[in-house]
Design a protein around this motif. Structure first.
Motif, short mmCIF file in Angstrom:
data_model
loop_
_atom_site.label_atom_id
_atom_site.label_comp_id
_atom_site.label_asym_id
_atom_site.label_seq_id
_atom_site.Cartn_x
_atom_site.Cartn_y
_atom_site.Cartn_z
N UNK A 150 16.80 -29.30 38.78
CA UNK A 150 17.41 -29.57 40.07
C UNK A 150 16.87 -30.84 40.70
N UNK A 151 17.50 -31.24 41.80
CA UNK A 151 17.10 -32.45 42.50
C UNK A 151 16.78 -32.13 43.95
N UNK A 152 15.94 -32.94 44.53
CA UNK A 152 15.66 -32.85 45.96
C UNK A 152 16.82 -33.56 46.66
N UNK A 153 17.70 -32.79 47.33
CA UNK A 153 18.96 -33.38 47.79
C UNK A 153 18.78 -34.37 48.93
N UNK A 154 17.75 -34.19 49.77
CA UNK A 154 17.54 -35.17 50.84
C UNK A 154 17.07 -36.50 50.27
N UNK B 200 17.87 -26.61 46.77
CA UNK B 200 17.15 -25.58 47.51
C UNK B 200 17.24 -25.79 49.01
N UNK B 201 18.40 -25.49 49.62
CA UNK B 201 18.47 -25.59 51.09
C UNK B 201 17.66 -24.50 51.77
N UNK B 202 17.53 -23.33 51.13
CA UNK B 202 16.76 -22.16 51.59
C UNK B 202 17.40 -21.42 52.77
N UNK B 203 17.97 -22.17 53.72
CA UNK B 203 18.59 -21.55 54.91
C UNK B 203 19.49 -22.60 55.53
N UNK B 204 20.16 -22.27 56.63
CA UNK B 204 20.98 -23.28 57.31
C UNK B 204 20.65 -23.36 58.80
N UNK B 205 19.74 -22.54 59.29
CA UNK B 205 19.34 -22.59 60.70
C UNK B 205 18.16 -23.55 60.85
N UNK B 206 18.34 -24.57 61.66
CA UNK B 206 17.31 -25.61 61.75
C UNK B 206 15.97 -25.07 62.23
N UNK B 207 15.98 -24.05 63.08
CA UNK B 207 14.71 -23.49 63.56
C UNK B 207 13.91 -22.90 62.40
N UNK C 151 20.24 -28.63 58.25
CA UNK C 151 21.51 -28.27 57.62
C UNK C 151 22.44 -29.47 57.52
N UNK C 152 22.35 -30.42 58.45
CA UNK C 152 23.23 -31.59 58.41
C UNK C 152 23.02 -32.38 57.12
N UNK C 153 21.77 -32.46 56.67
CA UNK C 153 21.48 -33.17 55.43
C UNK C 153 22.11 -32.45 54.24
N UNK C 154 22.05 -31.12 54.23
CA UNK C 154 22.64 -30.36 53.14
C UNK C 154 24.16 -30.50 53.13
N UNK C 155 24.77 -30.43 54.31
CA UNK C 155 26.23 -30.54 54.37
C UNK C 155 26.70 -31.93 53.94
N UNK C 156 25.93 -32.95 54.28
CA UNK C 156 26.27 -34.30 53.83
C UNK C 156 26.18 -34.38 52.31
N UNK C 157 25.16 -33.74 51.75
CA UNK C 157 25.02 -33.72 50.29
C UNK C 157 26.21 -33.02 49.63
#
Length: 677
Positions: A457-461, A485-492, A502-508
């Protein structure tokens, strides 16, 4: 050596001072150690007969491991064993011995220098139990995949067996189980604090982190003194980096920088002190220039400065040794992990992520150490000559495939960041991801290679910092599925994990979809997700569930957080605070943890359910594979000198959903989802 000898005061300086050589960064020095190299055997011996065939009348070092013996650099016994043979020491392996009596320890006789003990590539408690403390039924590191071939708390059990078999012999423990238990730690399985593993195992020292030079240095110095000299081990080990042992404060060099950890008794009286100790240990590893000490009763755990990373030449030497890339011929049943490992190539070790739940940075370090391109290509060429090789390389990478040849321009003694990636990728973290893509393309050109993938896998950020590399990973080197590995989508929650928002994951996801469509490929993102993380509430899990459903994703497997020793997240779980000391909600009981898990996977833990437990997972419409249910490597399972990919498990194979058709012709499935609406 007798335990009582360890309390003897030592002289100011070891009289044997070996010559020095430059290390990885050319700014510090490393001792030149060892003897004349020995001829490397086809396999390291596991019996007296094999020793006789090699002409060895005795061993110098005996390795005892909770894994079966696979001669591959992903296993510490193999990697360290061959490294020591290359430096002139005779090494044998006792793999998965019986633990009701010491007879198996005696098959090759008493080793001349010391015995090295490890639970194996995975923590023995994680090997046996799921996140909900259910007994596992298989073990990928055992012939036939059978569970139960290693004991609970294997490091302690094996160490005491070695003591019984060979009285007074020096015992060195290592591996992920010992390394992460080098100071006071929380034990999830009994819901109690435990002292340093040194006390229960009665070992002379723990080799923590990457152990090549610590093991070699110990062998070298014991070789000089001789086992029966009566010299205290604390004196012998005084110049060895990357070890911990029991002693007193006055045994630390007077000029040393010292990190003072809360005592075991202080942590026992105040749960929040575990967070203080964990963060201090994290700094000790990152700064890599001083000692640490933790009082325990009238003595103390002394932690020498961490081992220096290997240089590129040293990495090439280590991974260029003639590993058989196969299980020992004495086994009559297949070892499940072998197929995946024999088609993977390690390019580097270390991870700049510093995720709060992950042991990688604490164990391998945040500094990336890489092999040269020439060394990697040579291994690929050797692999093509293996009759069992089918032409497909499943993985080229390390903890994250896109960190090969990365470097940090900052001074580790001055850097105060806890992660190179969080909250944003540090500008001092330099990596040319295009070089990594060029490496993959050059591997693809090697005669006999049909395809190359990056299963690690890759580090998506990080991937989003180089659009050219992201396009190539998606269009050329994704074999239908790309692990992230986003792990979750809640920024907290993500902030407490030290993960990108999550914005970084959605952009990816948007970029992955675009490049997959440009390539004309139907491809899927395989996202790793986690429930019951400290600070994660039921509402956070519902928000995650809604986010998944809005994209047509149905989770088949999700990792429920397991508090493994040594991590910041485990300290949060135990003390119910974040790393800033603020009180947080923690799903602490099994009922609370299951409730969060059921929000995403209602079937887990219920009667008649066949859903796997305790494993991070993928998203699939249908699955014809049978996952082995083991925890993912990034939850804290490794060897003290093996790369983390040794613990990765392949995701279950997927049957793709039928592609709907209409007047306009076939419709392509979304490249970043599995269940399409």
């Amino acid at each position: 050596m007798p335990a009582k000898a360890l309390s003897i005061a030592r002289p100011l300086r070891n009289p044997y001072i070996p010559p020095m050589t430059k290390t990885w960064n050319q700014k510090s020095e490393r001792p030149v150690l060892g003897r004349a190299p020995l001829t490397q055997p086809a396999f390291l011996p596991m019996s007296k007969k094999e020793m006789d065939e090699l002409g060895w009348d005795e061993l110098d070092i005996l390795f005892v491991t909770g894994d079966s013996y696979v001669d591959h650099p992903s296993f510490a016994a193999s990697l360290l064993g061959r490294w020591l043979v290359a430096h002139g020491y005779r090494v044998g392996i006792i793999a998965q011995p019986r633990w009701d009596k010491p007879d198996d320890m005696l098959v090759m006789g008493r080793p001349r220098l010391f015995a090295s003990v490890s639970a194996g590539a995975i923590d023995s408690m994680l090997a046996h139990y799921t996140a909900f403390r259910k007994k596992r039924h298989d073990d990928a590191y055992t012939p036939g995949g059978k569970a139960g071939s290693r004991p609970n708390r294997a490091t302690i059990v094996y160490s005491n067996l070695v003591r019984s078999a060979f009285p007074n012999i020096p015992v060195v423990i290592g591996g992920i189980e010992a390394s992460l238990r080098r100071i006071t730690h929380y034990d999830f399985w009994t819901d109690k604090l435990r002292r340093s593993i040194l006390l229960d195992s009665k070992a002379d020292c723990v080799v923590y982190g990457m152990g090549e030079y610590a093991m070699l240095h110990i062998a070298h110095v014991l070789d000089q003194y001789g086992e029966t000299s009566g010299t205290p081990f604390s004196y012998i080990a005084q110049d060895v980096r990357g070890i911990a042992y029991m002693g007193t404060h006055d045994e630390i060099p007077s000029q040393a920088n010292i990190v003072e950890l809360p005592s075991h008794e202080e942590i026992d009286a105040d749960n929040k002190k575990l967070m203080t100790a964990t963060l201090s240990l994290e700094r000790h590893v990152q700064e890599a220039d001083g000692w640490a000490i933790q009082p325990v009763g009238k003595r103390a755990v002394l932690l020498a400065p961490p081992a220096l990373p290997l240089s590129e030449d040293e990495m090439d030497e280590l991974y260029g040794l003639p590993y058989a890339k196969a299980q020992h011929p004495s086994y009559t049943e297949k070892i499940p992990c072998v197929d995946m490992m024999t088609t993977s190539i390690t390019t580097h070790r270390g991870c700049g992520g510093g995720c709060s739940f992950c042991s990688l940075a604490l164990h391998q370090g945040r500094r990336i150490t890489s092999r040269s391109k020439e060394s990697i290509i040579q291994e690929v060429e050797n692999l093509t000559r293996n009759k069992r090789f089918n032409g497909s390389i499943s993985d080229v990478g390390g903890p994250s495939a896109n960190m090969w040849q990365a470097s940090c321009k900052a001074d580790p003694e001055k850097c105060k960041r806890k992660s190179c990636m969080h909250p944003k990728v540090c500008p001092q973290f330099a990596v040319n991801q295009t070089k990594g893509i060029t490496l993959l393309r050059d591997i693809q050109k090697v005669p006999g290679i049909k395809n190359v993938r990056v299963a690690s896998g890759v580090r998506f950020d990080l991937a989003q910092k180089d659009e050219t590399a992201l396009r190539a990973y998606t269009m050329e080197f994704t074999g239908g599925q790309l692990k992230v590995a986003p792990e979750h989508i809640c920024d907290a929650v993500l902030n407490r994990m030290r993960k990108p928002g999550v914005a970084s994951f959605e952009h990816f996801l948007g970029a992955f979809k675009k490049y997959s469509e440009q390539a004309g490929k139907e491809q899927y993102v395989v996202p790793y997700l986690m429930s019951a993380f400290p600070g994660c509430t039921d509402n956070h899990m519902r928000e995650l569930g809604n986010w998944l459903r809005s994209r047509g994703w149905q989770p088949q497997q999700v990792q429920c957080f397991i508090p493994t020793p040594g991590t910041v997240a485990t300290a949060s779980y135990f003390a119910r605070i974040d790393e800033n000391g603020e009180d947080i909600f923690v799903a602490y009981t099994d009922a609370e943890r299951l409730r969060q898990h059921h929000i995403l996977i209602p079937s887990v833990g219920r009667k008649e359910s066949k859903a796997p437990q305790g494993k991070r997972g993928a998203y699939a419409g249908k699955s014809n594979g049978k996952p082995n249910g083991k925890p993912d490597s990034k939850r804290g399972s490794s060897n003290h000198a093996s790369d983390k990919r040794s613990e990765r498990k392949s995701q279950p194979k997927r049957e793709q959903q039928p592609v709907p058709t209409g007047k306009s012709g076939p419709k392509k499935a979304s490249p970043f989802s599995v269940n399409n609406r």
